[in-house]
Write a protein that holds these residues in place. Structure first.
Motif, short mmCIF file in Angstrom:
data_model
loop_
_atom_site.label_atom_id
_atom_site.label_comp_id
_atom_site.label_asym_id
_atom_site.label_seq_id
_atom_site.Cartn_x
_atom_site.Cartn_y
_atom_site.Cartn_z
N LEU B 50 0.92 -1.24 -0.02
CA LEU B 50 0.24 -0.05 0.17
C LEU B 50 0.78 1.38 -0.01
CD1 LEU B 50 -2.73 -1.07 2.49
CD2 LEU B 50 -2.83 -0.99 0.27
N GLU B 51 2.01 1.24 0.71
CA GLU B 51 3.10 2.36 0.56
C GLU B 51 3.62 2.64 -0.64
OE1 GLU B 51 5.35 1.51 3.92
OE2 GLU B 51 3.92 2.07 5.39
N ARG B 52 3.70 1.43 -1.52
CA ARG B 52 4.57 1.54 -2.61
C ARG B 52 3.74 1.91 -3.95
NH1 ARG B 52 10.25 -1.64 -2.98
NH2 ARG B 52 10.51 -0.58 -0.91
N TRP B 53 2.57 1.08 -3.94
CA TRP B 53 1.95 1.11 -5.25
C TRP B 53 0.42 1.79 -5.02
CZ3 TRP B 53 4.54 -3.77 -4.20
CH2 TRP B 53 5.60 -3.91 -4.94
N PRO B 54 -0.17 2.24 -6.14
CA PRO B 54 -1.49 2.68 -5.96
C PRO B 54 -2.59 1.47 -6.03
CG PRO B 54 -0.76 3.34 -8.15
CD PRO B 54 0.46 2.73 -7.55
N VAL B 55 -3.00 1.05 -4.87
CA VAL B 55 -3.82 -0.08 -5.15
C VAL B 55 -5.33 0.31 -4.93
CG1 VAL B 55 -4.72 -2.20 -3.74
CG2 VAL B 55 -2.33 -1.47 -3.79
N ARG B 82 -8.06 -1.41 9.81
CA ARG B 82 -7.48 -0.24 10.25
C ARG B 82 -6.43 0.24 9.12
NH1 ARG B 82 -7.45 -2.19 15.58
NH2 ARG B 82 -5.12 -3.06 15.20
N LEU B 83 -5.69 -0.75 8.77
CA LEU B 83 -4.60 -0.23 7.63
C LEU B 83 -5.26 0.01 6.51
CD1 LEU B 83 -1.72 -0.78 6.60
CD2 LEU B 83 -2.15 -3.24 5.90
N LEU B 84 -6.24 -0.72 6.03
CA LEU B 84 -7.05 -0.31 4.65
C LEU B 84 -7.65 1.12 4.92
CD1 LEU B 84 -8.51 -3.58 3.56
CD2 LEU B 84 -6.73 -2.52 2.51
N THR B 85 -8.14 1.32 6.07
CA THR B 85 -8.66 2.77 6.41
C THR B 85 -7.76 3.81 6.17
OG1 THR B 85 -10.22 1.42 7.80
CG2 THR B 85 -10.11 3.95 7.98
N ASP B 86 -6.52 3.62 6.91
CA ASP B 86 -5.45 4.41 6.88
C ASP B 86 -5.13 4.86 5.37
OD1 ASP B 86 -5.21 4.60 9.36
OD2 ASP B 86 -3.57 3.41 9.58
N HIS B 87 -5.21 4.00 4.53
CA HIS B 87 -4.91 4.26 2.91
C HIS B 87 -6.24 4.44 2.04
CE1 HIS B 87 -0.95 2.38 4.55
NE2 HIS B 87 -0.69 3.01 3.61
N ASP B 88 -7.48 4.28 2.96
CA ASP B 88 -8.62 4.65 2.05
C ASP B 88 -8.61 3.64 0.95
OD1 ASP B 88 -11.08 5.71 2.09
OD2 ASP B 88 -10.45 7.30 0.33
N VAL B 89 -8.34 2.44 1.32
CA VAL B 89 -8.59 1.32 -0.14
C VAL B 89 -9.66 0.45 0.44
CG1 VAL B 89 -7.42 -0.41 -0.89
CG2 VAL B 89 -5.92 1.47 -0.52
N PRO B 90 -10.74 0.26 -0.40
CA PRO B 90 -11.91 -0.42 -0.33
C PRO B 90 -11.61 -1.88 -0.34
CG PRO B 90 -12.12 0.53 -2.30
CD PRO B 90 -10.69 1.12 -1.88
N LEU B 91 -12.38 -2.71 0.60
CA LEU B 91 -12.03 -4.03 0.69
C LEU B 91 -13.43 -4.95 0.10
CD1 LEU B 91 -10.75 -6.76 1.79
CD2 LEU B 91 -11.85 -6.37 3.98
#
Lengths: 279, 279
Positions: B50-55, B82-91
């Motif tokens: 998540l830090e390295r690529w736009p997911v 929490r991790l996905l929320t921090d990066h605003d990536v949907p699951l």
């Protein structure tokens, strides 16, 4: 299977709004080809379009298109197929209304003349037996295995109980009897709706003469906007499909579609009277 | 709904091959996150990704993933959210095996902790009651209306007869009784298959200990290629899923998946013996 986002797809105009929504959701561009209530899609306009733009596919309802109810004449169906063959453009033929001829004669689909696998023939029992069964089918053109693969990864299959029920219904011969009854009901409903519209609506209103299906397409005189009319009609408890729905480019503002597949009673009579009064 | 062609989607590795096919058909890129048979998806690897690529989205089966059968611990489910929320990536959470716990305890889905509408929860009765009914459901995250619109233009609805049959089955309380029986059958089948594999297969074969579902994941010792093995096994009338199917990047050549949801008879015994002999 036939397009990628950004591609252009040639369609009839007016056309069913569901197709416009699918085209939009796939990131495709709709190229609207003028379609005549008697002759069907304009081959002249399509020729121009194919010469001028890269068209990835053509999607059509040659038998009793929604909303016009046109049956494209056989000679024009064959000419259309020749034109598409010359340009190597595949045709997605939606024959969902093909069994609903009002005269009783089942017209051939364009697929009947397809020798090169250019036609991807789709149909369903949604407009005849039951929309709730969700049974549809595809006779793909050139690449059967790719079609089968995409069907599999997208939906795996149609629900088995629905398929078995439909197979049983067909096997027992119920479908043909059912069709005869339903065609005759639709023919009466379309004729009755046409009569009432002619009596009640403004004198220069033009009404389609569908050869199949169960909808009427009306062209209203003057500067009426049917999208606004639809809102006011809904306030009065009357629902119809405004013409603008049937175009991606703001055409048909002065047109509307009436669905005749309703149980005819006083409510329908009152609704038509109210709509006429609003007009 | 959540992606456009070219986007990257983070998935478990190994993962169900059907998901890889869908990702490919939508023109998306799969980013495979190492997944442990006990702990589930590696949060450390996902953090890095998540830090390295736009997911654009993450697709997971946190309860009894296919093929590992892992139940992700609740604390890790919450940490993942929490991790996905921090990066605003949907699951996209696929809970299709959630009711098939072998111990009988129904684990919570990640959706249970979702406060921000980041989780798009999907399930189906395909792995429990019947794959042929084609009944599935979605509890969307943030944009319910957009989800409903896309569902409508893509499929209109699930077949009504299937939905009514399932509703009736649930209403009458049959589903819970059915689940108890089928869980116990799967638990016995998984235990029996594990025993036979331990007896018959090479000594350093590693076998998963699924907490739910009905498949076993095997890691074979040495330099065996299970794709080649699958061809030879098929010639001998034995079918299994080679490990390479569960990766888009050529991993798991030395692994294979066995399906335990079979009627146990001499044919299964003979097939396992033949497979062990080929190994």
């Amino acid at each position: 299977m036939l397009t990628r986002p950004g591609d252009t797809v040639a369609i009839e105009s007016p056309t069913y709004y569901g197709l416009l929504q699918v085209i939009e959701s796939l990131g495709l561009k709709a190229l609207e080809i003028p379609t005549d209530p008697i002759q069907g899609l304009s081959l002249e306009a399509l020729t121009l379009a194919l010469e001028r733009w890269p068209v990835a596919a053509c999607v059509m309802v040659p038998n009793f298109s929604n909303p016009l109810g046109t049956r494209m004449p056989d000679s024009r169906k064959q000419a259309l197929l020749r034109l598409l063959t010359d340009h190597d453009v595949p045709l997605v033929e939606d024959d969902i209304y093909g069994d609903l001829s009002l005269s009783g004669t089942r017209p051939l689909p364009i697929k009947a003349w397809d020798r090169d696998g250019l036609v991807y023939y789709c149909s369903s029992c949604s407009k005849t037996l039951s929309a709730g069964m969700r049974v549809g089918w595809l006779v793909p053109g050139r690449d059967f295995q790719r079609a089968q693969y995409l069907q599999f990864i997208n939906t795996v299959s149609v629900a088995t109980p629905s398929q078995l029920a439909l197979a049983h219904f067909l096997e027992k011969g119920h479908y043909d009897r059912y069709l005869r009854r339903v065609r005759s009901l639709h023919a009466k409903a379309v004729a009755r709706m046409t009569d009432r519209v002619t009596e009640l609506f403004p004198t220069k209103t033009r009404v389609s003469r569908p050869e199949g299906g169960f909808v009427l397409w009306l062209e209203l005189p003057g500067r009426v906007n049917t999208t606004e009319l639809a809102e006011r009609a809904l306030d009065a408890g009357v629902n119809f499909a405004p013409g603008a729905l049937f175009s991606a480019s703001g055409k048909f503002d002065h047109c509307l579609r009436l669905n005749c597949a309703v149980r005819w009673d006083n409510r329908v009579e009152r609704a038509l009277t109210r709509l006429a009064a609003l007009l």
